[in-house]
Write an enzyme that holds these catalytic residues in place. Structure first.
Site, mmCIF file in Angstrom:
data_model
loop_
_atom_site.group_PDB
_atom_site.id
_atom_site.type_symbol
_atom_site.label_atom_id
_atom_site.label_comp_id
_atom_site.label_asym_id
_atom_site.label_seq_id
_atom_site.Cartn_x
_atom_site.Cartn_y
_atom_site.Cartn_z
ATOM 1 N N ASN A 83 -7.258 2.242 9.706
ATOM 2 C CA ASN A 83 -5.958 2.415 10.350
ATOM 3 C C ASN A 83 -6.220 2.561 11.834
ATOM 4 O OD1 ASN A 83 -4.974 2.602 7.766
ATOM 5 N ND2 ASN A 83 -4.299 4.738 7.927
ATOM 6 N N GLU A 110 -7.062 8.621 6.112
ATOM 7 C CA GLU A 110 -7.321 9.279 7.387
ATOM 8 C C GLU A 110 -7.782 10.724 7.239
ATOM 9 O OE1 GLU A 110 -4.210 8.810 10.254
ATOM 10 O OE2 GLU A 110 -4.171 6.638 10.077
ATOM 11 N N ARG A 128 0.856 -1.184 0.000
ATOM 12 C CA ARG A 128 0.000 0.000 0.000
ATOM 13 C C ARG A 128 0.893 1.236 0.000
ATOM 14 N NH1 ARG A 128 -2.052 3.186 4.530
ATOM 15 N NH2 ARG A 128 -3.902 4.316 3.864
ATOM 16 N N HIS A 153 -2.504 10.998 0.628
ATOM 17 C CA HIS A 153 -1.977 10.781 1.982
ATOM 18 C C HIS A 153 -1.262 12.060 2.403
ATOM 19 C CE1 HIS A 153 -0.646 7.404 4.934
ATOM 20 N NE2 HIS A 153 -0.325 8.552 5.481
ATOM 21 N N GLU A 201 -3.433 0.044 8.143
ATOM 22 C CA GLU A 201 -2.249 0.419 8.930
ATOM 23 C C GLU A 201 -2.429 -0.035 10.364
ATOM 24 O OE1 GLU A 201 -1.112 4.562 9.086
ATOM 25 O OE2 GLU A 201 -1.409 4.810 6.928
ATOM 26 N N TYR A 234 -4.186 2.326 15.769
ATOM 27 C CA TYR A 234 -2.982 2.119 16.575
ATOM 28 C C TYR A 234 -3.274 2.061 18.068
ATOM 29 C CZ TYR A 234 -0.433 3.469 12.340
ATOM 30 O OH TYR A 234 0.069 3.518 11.075
HETATM 31 C C1 PNW Z 1 -1.104 7.665 10.678
HETATM 32 N N1 PNW Z 1 -2.787 11.112 15.982
HETATM 33 O O1 PNW Z 1 -0.948 8.926 11.234
HETATM 34 C C2 PNW Z 1 -0.718 7.866 9.222
HETATM 35 O O2 PNW Z 1 -1.588 7.332 8.274
HETATM 36 C C3 PNW Z 1 0.707 7.543 8.929
HETATM 37 O O3 PNW Z 1 1.146 8.330 7.852
HETATM 38 C C4 PNW Z 1 1.541 7.694 10.182
HETATM 39 O O4 PNW Z 1 2.905 7.571 9.943
HETATM 40 C C5 PNW Z 1 1.046 6.650 11.169
HETATM 41 O O5 PNW Z 1 -0.340 6.769 11.417
HETATM 42 C C6 PNW Z 1 1.780 6.647 12.496
HETATM 43 O O6 PNW Z 1 1.570 7.838 13.175
HETATM 44 C C7 PNW Z 1 -1.431 9.384 12.434
HETATM 45 O O7 PNW Z 1 -2.026 11.917 16.557
HETATM 46 C C8 PNW Z 1 -0.713 10.395 13.058
HETATM 47 O O8 PNW Z 1 -3.906 10.827 16.418
HETATM 48 C C9 PNW Z 1 -1.158 10.951 14.202
HETATM 49 C C10 PNW Z 1 -2.342 10.510 14.771
HETATM 50 C C11 PNW Z 1 -3.079 9.513 14.160
HETATM 51 C C12 PNW Z 1 -2.611 8.946 12.988
#
Ligand code: PNW
Length: 460
Positions: free
Chosen positions: A297, A168, A79, A123, A366, A299
């Protein structure tokens, strides 16, 4: 966290993800124009250590070797995102053949390596020329984006079958225009909401354009929904804070995209900011264009509570529209190097909800974690925390699939350590280590472990 090998149904797709500005470098080559991230990263004080994407992983020049690395890992899909300022340097108008040629070569190289290309159109690297005309704050951006979509889907649509409009949109709207942490670094809650709407309108307008150029396309959008947790024993005010945060983080997109309307109560909660006139007749129908799958995505989860009476709000979520009295509560350890909570259980919950709300098959486009990786004396990168995070999240996802949720694939973020936006090169997410002095790539233990997961799945 467990490390037992999770199992997935046949056909489940394993890949890794990157994004143009985070890896390519070569920012002034072959006719590329500046994007809002060039401007932002070159503005003193905006990124960690003043880091920029000028060189990044130099992927623009090292693409064939990077694809060979993907093949070595056994990746089934890759991707990546296309840089709008390479394709249409002026934002609208003339298409830059040299820019198209790079992605043309990338797609051919991937296909020759047996790796499926999964393309994201946007992106975050909006041409600065368009920012100068109002960027995502102006409705016209929807037409600019549809024009750009045609410029990419036209030449690549014969070989690329997986298309994602936006990565996102929460980050491009709320994080960039309400919280101000990402380019263009603005802080206005109403702008957060309006840009979210314009992003969705742009998405809705691009979907038919992609289908026109690629009739057998699988068309998608990638969201970053997050499970919102309130206190264990919530008050009425806490429950209201959870509802408001959930609307500003998740519902603002789930509603228009999948239910044809903003979440109940949301526009009332922002009545002090707007009469809602940014939503025009016909917008919601256009935004709800049918899709083939949804990218998620995810995390970390989000913890909130009501701001106590008389107190100042804590954390950054109070900058979101309708969230003026929402506290962001401290994440529960152990945290990653980003300070992000690790919760495979929350990951499963938000994937399940995303599938339910959208009624679509889901791809986790992601997921991953940052740690302070170093190359050891043995020449290896030992990242046990990333291995544990990866296996725990794959395990939670496998449980969701086993319980009946239609998840079709998983993409590790990221293939390579790269430019982590406002945090520059300080945070490493790769399953492959990058030495930014020499550009040497070293597969981390997590990369080897992921390769084993993929091989075991293939051989089942
Ligand atoms: C995502 N937050 O970014 C992106 O899709 C990527 O490009 C990035 O490298 C990855 O997650 C890791 O951070 C985010 O602060 C960045 O909530 C910040 C946030 C969420 C997603």
């Amino acid at each position: 966290m467990t490390t037992s090998a999770p199992t997935f149904p046949p056909g489940f797709l394993f890949g890794a993800a990157t994004a143009s500005y985070q890896i390519e470098g070569a920012v002034a080559e072959d006719g590329r124009s500046p994007s809002i991230w060039d401007t932002f990263s070159h503005t003193p004080g905006r990124t960690f250590g003043g880091d920029t994407g000028d060189v990044a992983c130099d992927h623009y020049h090292r693409m064939p070797a990077d694809v060979a690395l993907m093949q070595e890992l056994g990746l089934e899909a890759y991707r990546f995102s296309v840089a709008w300022p390479r394709i249409v340097p002026g934002g609208t108008g003339a298409v830059n053949a040299a820019g198209v040629a790079f992605y043309d070569r990338l797609v051919d190289t991937l296909l020759a390596a047996g790796i499926r290309p999964v393309v994201t159109l946007y992106h975050w690297d909006l041409p600065q020329a368009l920012e100068d005309r109002g960027g995502w704050r102006t409705r016209e951006v929807a037409d600019w984006f549809a024009e750009y979509a045609a410029a990419v889907a036209g030449p690549l649509g014969d070989r690329v079958k997986h298309w994602t409009t936006l990565n996102e949109p929460w980050c491009s709207s709320m994080l960039s225009h309400a919280i101000g942490a990402h380019a263009p670094g603005r802080q206005d809650p109403l702008e957060g909401l309006v840009t979210a709407h314009h992003l969705m309108l742009a998405h809705g307008r691009a979907v038919p354009v992609i289908r026109q150029h690629c009739p057998d396309a699988q068309v998608s959008i990638t969201l970053n929904p997050t499970q919102v947790h309130g206190p264990e024993d919530p008050t009425e005010a806490d429950l209201d804070a959870v509802r408001r945060a959930d609307n500003a983080l998740n519902g603002v997109f789930f509603g228009p995209l999948f239910h044809g309307t903003y979440p109940e109560g949301m526009l009332e909660d922002v009545a002090h900011l707007t009469d809602g006139s940014f939503v025009h007749d016909g917008d919601l129908a256009e935004i709800a264009a049918p899709l083939d799958n949804l990218g998620v995505n995810n995390y970390f989860p989000t913890r909130v509570a009501a701001t106590p009476q008389g107190a100042e709000p804590q954390g950054g979520l109070h900058l979101l529209p309708g969230c003026e009295r929402v506290d962001e509560v401290a994440p529960r350890p152990p945290l990653t190097a980003m300070g992000w909570e690790q919760s495979p259980a929350s990951h499963r919950l938000i994937v399940e909800r995303s599938a339910r709300e959208s009624g679509l098959p889901v791809y986790v486009t992601e997921n991953g974690s940052a740690w302070d990786d170093t190359v050891d004396a043995d020449g290896q990168v030992h990242d046990p925390e990333r291995v544990a995070y990866l296996m725990a999240h794959l395990g939670a996802l496998a449980d969701a699939v086993a319980a009946g949720t239609d998840v079709r694939g998983y993409f590790a973020w990221s293939l390579l350590d790269n430019f982590e936006w406002a945090l520059g090169y300080d945070k490493r997410f790769g399953i492959v280590h990058v030495d930014y002095d020499t550009q040497v790539r070293t597969v981390k233990d997590s990369g080897h472990e992921y390769a084993r997961v993929i091989a075991a799945h293939r051989d089942r």
